[in-house]
Design an enzyme around this catalytic site. Sequence first.
Site, PDB file in Angstrom:
ATOM      1  N   ARG A 163       0.733  -1.362  -0.010  1.00 43.97           N
ATOM      2  CA  ARG A 163       0.058   0.173   0.082  1.00 43.97           C
ATOM      3  C   ARG A 163       0.568   1.337   0.117  1.00 43.97           C
ATOM      4  O   ARG A 163       1.938   1.360   1.054  1.00 43.97           O
ATOM      5  CB  ARG A 163      -0.780   0.151   1.069  1.00 43.97           C
ATOM      6  N   HIS A 191       0.580   0.085 -10.289  1.00 41.74           N
ATOM      7  CA  HIS A 191      -0.339  -0.794  -9.151  1.00 41.74           C
ATOM      8  C   HIS A 191      -0.643  -2.014 -10.336  1.00 41.74           C
ATOM      9  O   HIS A 191      -1.805  -2.284 -10.537  1.00 41.74           O
ATOM     10  CB  HIS A 191      -1.587  -0.422  -9.018  1.00 41.74           C
ATOM     11  N   GLU A 240      -3.246   7.681  -6.201  1.00 43.92           N
ATOM     12  CA  GLU A 240      -3.095   6.730  -7.509  1.00 43.92           C
ATOM     13  C   GLU A 240      -4.200   7.354  -8.484  1.00 43.92           C
ATOM     14  O   GLU A 240      -5.449   7.488  -8.169  1.00 43.92           O
ATOM     15  CB  GLU A 240      -3.096   5.358  -7.180  1.00 43.92           C
TER      16      GLU A 240
END
Length: 599
Positions: free
Chosen positions: A287, A335, A316
Site C-alpha cells: 500500500r 499498481h 493513485e
Amino acid sequence: MATSAPHALRTPFLRNPTLSLSSKPTLSSVFPVSLSSRRRASPRLVVVLSAARLDAKPTVLVAEKLGEAGLDLLKEFANVDCSYNLSPEELCTKISLCDALIVRSGTKVSREVFESSGGRLKVVGRAGVGIDNVDLGAATEFGCLVVNAPTANTVAAAEHGIALLTAMARNVAQADASVKAGKWQRNKYVGVSLVGKTLAVMGFGKVGSEVARRAKGLGMHVIAHDPYAPADRARAIGVELVSFDEALASADFISLHMPLTPATSKVLNDETFAKMKKGVRIVNVARGGVIDEDALVRALDGGIVAQAALDVFTVEPPPQGNTLVLHERVTATPHLGASTMEAQEGVAVEIAEAVVGALKGELAATAVNAPMVPAEVLTELKPYVVLAEKLGRLAVQLVAGGSGVKTVKVSYASARAPDDLDTRLLRAMITKGLIEPISDVFVNLVNADFTAKQRGLRITEERTVLDGSPESPLDSIQVQIANVESKFASAISESGEITVEGRVKDGVPHLTKVGSFEVDVSLEGSIILCRQVDQPGMIGQVGSILGEENVNVSFMSVGRIAPRKQAVMAIGVDDQPSKSSLKRIGGVPAIEEFVFLKL
C-alpha cells in the site's frame, strides 16, 4: 467454579432459538430483514419483490468486468446482468431488481445504493481485497453481506515483488530507457548481486511468505518482521523472525507487505530511514501510504536509500511531475501487483463462489462486515462489546516487537450460568482488537474464529461463575497473552502473562487491572501507563507536563503494592501527547518505565 474451552466454530449464534449445534446458520438468521423497520415499500417495490419470489433464480448484477470463469459459475446458479460503466443514478435504478452486486474498485456502493435496493440486495461482492468503495455501515444496517476475494492474487503480487526486486538491482528500467534513447551506457548501469544479500520482508502474510520463498531461491538471506507470523511456518521456509528495528538495521533490501492501518501509516519515515543500513533498497507492492513519500525522496537524495521500486502510491495515479516517480533511482509501475491473466481469473472465481455461497444462505469466511444480531442481545452486551475490543487493543500494544502473539486466554467473571451467556460476540471483538491494529482484515462475528486460526492465534475462554444477582451479564473480562515479552514489564502478571482486565461501570468500559496492579481508568481516548516509585507529587509532575501541551487528562488512577513502594499510574488522555512530552514524562526521576497506548 471455572470451566475452560478453546474457541471453535461450533458455538451457537447468540442464543438464537432456531439454531442448534448441528444446524447451519443462514443469512436470514444472521441478517434479519424487516421492511417495516426501514422506509415503507412503494407499490412498485411490492411488485418487484413478488416477482422475485416467483423466479427460481436470483439476479446478480456485475457492474465491472469479470473473468469468464467467474461469470460461468454465476450463470449456473443465477440470472447474470453484466452492465458496465453505470452512473450512480443508473446503478440505483437497477439495484432494486438485483439480489447481488459484484464490483471491482471503480464502482462506489454508497448508502444510496442500499436504500434504492429496497431490502432486496442480499450480498455485495468486491472482486479484490480492498473494500474502500463499499459503505460497510450501510450494508450492515440494510442486512446485506459484503464479501471480497483476498487470496486469488497472492502469487501474482509476490511475482511482481520479485520482478521489481531484480529489475531494481540490475537497473533494468533505466537501462532500457537509455538504450531506447540511443545511448549505450554500460558503466552507468552497473547493478548489485542478490546472492548473499539480506532481504527483510515486512509483513509475513500470504504475499510476504511467497516473496520469501522466491528470494531464498535466488540465494538471499531472508529475515521477516510480523507479530502474528507463525514461527513454525517461518522456520519451514528458512526465514528468521526479528523485531522491526532489527529488520531495518540488518537489511540490504526491504520488501513491504504490510496492510495500511493507523499503526502502519507512514511507518517508513525520516526516523525509520535513519535506522537503516546506508545503501538499502526498498520494494513496495503493498500500500502506498505505508511510506512517507517526501521522506523517501530525502532518503534517496541523502544516500540512505540507494534505490526504490514502487508499484503503489499514496495517491493513485500520482500527480503529473511527481518528484518521487521522476527520481532517477526509482522504478515505478502502475499498481500491477494483481495484473496477470491467471490472477484476474482466480479473483473472478473466488468472488463468484463467495457470492453464490452467500445467496444459498451460507456464511462466507471472506465476509468483511459485521452481521446484525437480535436487538435485545446487542442492547445488553453493547458496553461489554466495546470493553472487549479495547482490552484486545491494549493487550496487543503491550507486546514487544518480534515476540509474536500465539496464545490468548480470555476469562469472564459472571453470576450467570455458562449456558445463559453466549460469549461468541465478545470473543470476536477481542479478536478484532488483537488483529485489526496491524492487519487489513475486518474482523466480525462471521469471520473472527477463521481469522484467528488463519494467523495461528489460539484463543481459549474461561468462565468463573460468581455468587450474586445475574441481572448484569458480566462482572469483568480479563485478557492474557502468554509467552511474549512486554514493552511495559509491569503488565506481566505473577503467572508470567501480559494481563489486562476491565469492567463496565455506569455503562462505560474501565481498565481495572494491569499485570498485578489494580487501577481504575475509563477506556476513552488513549492511556499512558507509568511504573513509578510511590512518592508525593508524582501526579502533579506528570499532569503539569501534559497541561503545558494542552493535553486534557480525563482520568487518573494509581495502583500500588504498598505505600512508598512501587506503583502503576494509569492516565486517560483525550489527545495524543507529542514525542517531546512523552520523553519528558519518561525523564521524571521516579518513573521507572512508561508506555503510551492508543485506543
